[in-house]
Design an enzyme around this catalytic site. Structure first.
Site, PDB file in Angstrom:
ATOM      1  CB  SER A  41      -1.986   3.992 -10.461  1.00 43.21           C
ATOM      2  OG  SER A  41      -2.583   4.842  -9.518  1.00 43.21           O
ATOM      3  CB  ALA A 131      -3.383   0.110  -9.983  1.00 46.18           C
ATOM      4  CG  MET A 234      -7.381   3.219  -2.446  1.00 44.09           C
ATOM      5  SD  MET A 234      -5.821   3.989  -1.912  1.00 44.09           S
ATOM      6  CE  MET A 234      -5.033   2.588  -1.088  1.00 44.09           C
TER       7      MET A 234
END
Length: 316
Positions: A41, A131, A234
């Site tokens: 990200s 991130a 994630m």
């Protein structure tokens, strides 16, 4: 886990690899990249470092045009595979600008599909970026963490990217992960900091993989800290596991984009006993994570990550 047989899966990977070679037919030097870079990200700008002039070419292919690739629907992930040369030695690389996530509904097979295709193309190294939220209380937004270990929380519960019949053409049934994040690659990064003039805090620590898409609750943050993790995110871990199964060496970098909230929430019981209302209690939303914050802080840190990745790839 795929329902296809190992032979059918191998054919699918080989088909995609052949398709990419066909796209790159005019550029044979790009058909055998040495490094796969996965841009997390806010880090899609890593691909801007690829050389592009009369001598070096940069080729972009949309995921939707690649057999077996899914489309990424997460803000900050443009969804394209870019081939080019990077670093002082003009190392041939392939960049995934955007990745696939389990929380999007994709299987681990689909999420890690590009890793095995990269192996067939000749990739030897994986640089994976993400991130992450700072679990370690000394970590601040804008810091960078070099990953030296991970906790695969879904995997411990059975949701593992290597579940199913083993793909013997890529690696062994039982893959050790005690060396998942290569020591020499990490050492190269830390040895480069002074030369590159990077002054921000660079840590080394453990990444905790949670499947998402919700950010962690306060209690979950305390649990993750208790388990020994320094950052939480994630992604990344399924990709790393499949890369190691394929014999690809891994360097992992986490951008700390927010500090997690681990304190217990304000007590409504205590407020009631003291005759206080929500107006009198500290704002419960203060410090809460958001994807906008993640992207903003990732963008602010991206230049130093670019320097690290470019130097590292150029040293191979």
């Amino acid at each position: 886990m795929s329902t296809r047989s190992p032979e059918e899966q191998l054919k699918e990977f080989e088909l995609t690899a052949a398709c990419l070679r066909a796209y790159l037919q005019k550029y044979p030097e790009l058909q055998t990249p040495k490094v796969l870079i996965i841009c997390g990200s806010g880090l899609g700008g890593l691909s801007s470092l690829l050389k592009q002039d009369d001598k070096y070419h940069k080729i972009s292919i949309k995921y939707k045009d690649i057999p077996g690739f899914k489309e990424s629907h997460v803000p900050g992930h443009s969804g394209e595979l870019i081939f080019g040369h990077l670093g002082e030695n003009a190392t041939p690389v392939m960049c995934m600008v955007g990745r696939f996530h389990y929380y999007e509904g994709h299987s681990f097979y689909s999420n890690t599909f590009p890793i095995r295709v990269a192996k067939l193309l000749g990739v030897e190294y994986l640089v994976v970026t993400n991130a992450a939220g700072g679990i370690n209380e000394s970590y601040k937004p804008g810091d960078i963490m070099v990953i030296n270990d991970h906790i695969n929380f879904p995997g411990l519960a059975g949701q593992h990217p290597l579940r199913g019949l083993n793909l013997d053409n890529f690696g062994p049934r039982f893959t050790p992960l005690s060396d998942a994040y290569d020591f020499d690659l990490r050492l190269t990064v830390f040895n480069s900091l002074k030369k590159l003039g990077i002054n921000r805090n660079i840590h080394e620590g453990t990444y905790f993989y949670a499947s998402g898409p919700t950010f962690e609750s306060r209690a979950e943050c305390r649990m993750i800290r208790y388990l020994g993790a320094d950052a939480v995110g994630m992604s990344t871990v399924p990709e790393v596991i499949v890369a190691r199964h394929c014999g690809i060496k891994v360097l992992g970098l986490s951008l700390i984009t927010n500090a997690v909230l681990g304190e217990k929430p304000a007590s409504a019981k205590d407020a009631s006993l003291k005759g206080k209302s929500s107006i009198d209690i500290i704002d419960q939303s203060k410090g809460m994570a958001s994807h906008d914050e993640v992207l903003e802080n990732a963008n602010n840190t991206a230049d130093d990550v670019k320097k690290l990745v470019e130097y590292f790839v150029g040293s191979l």
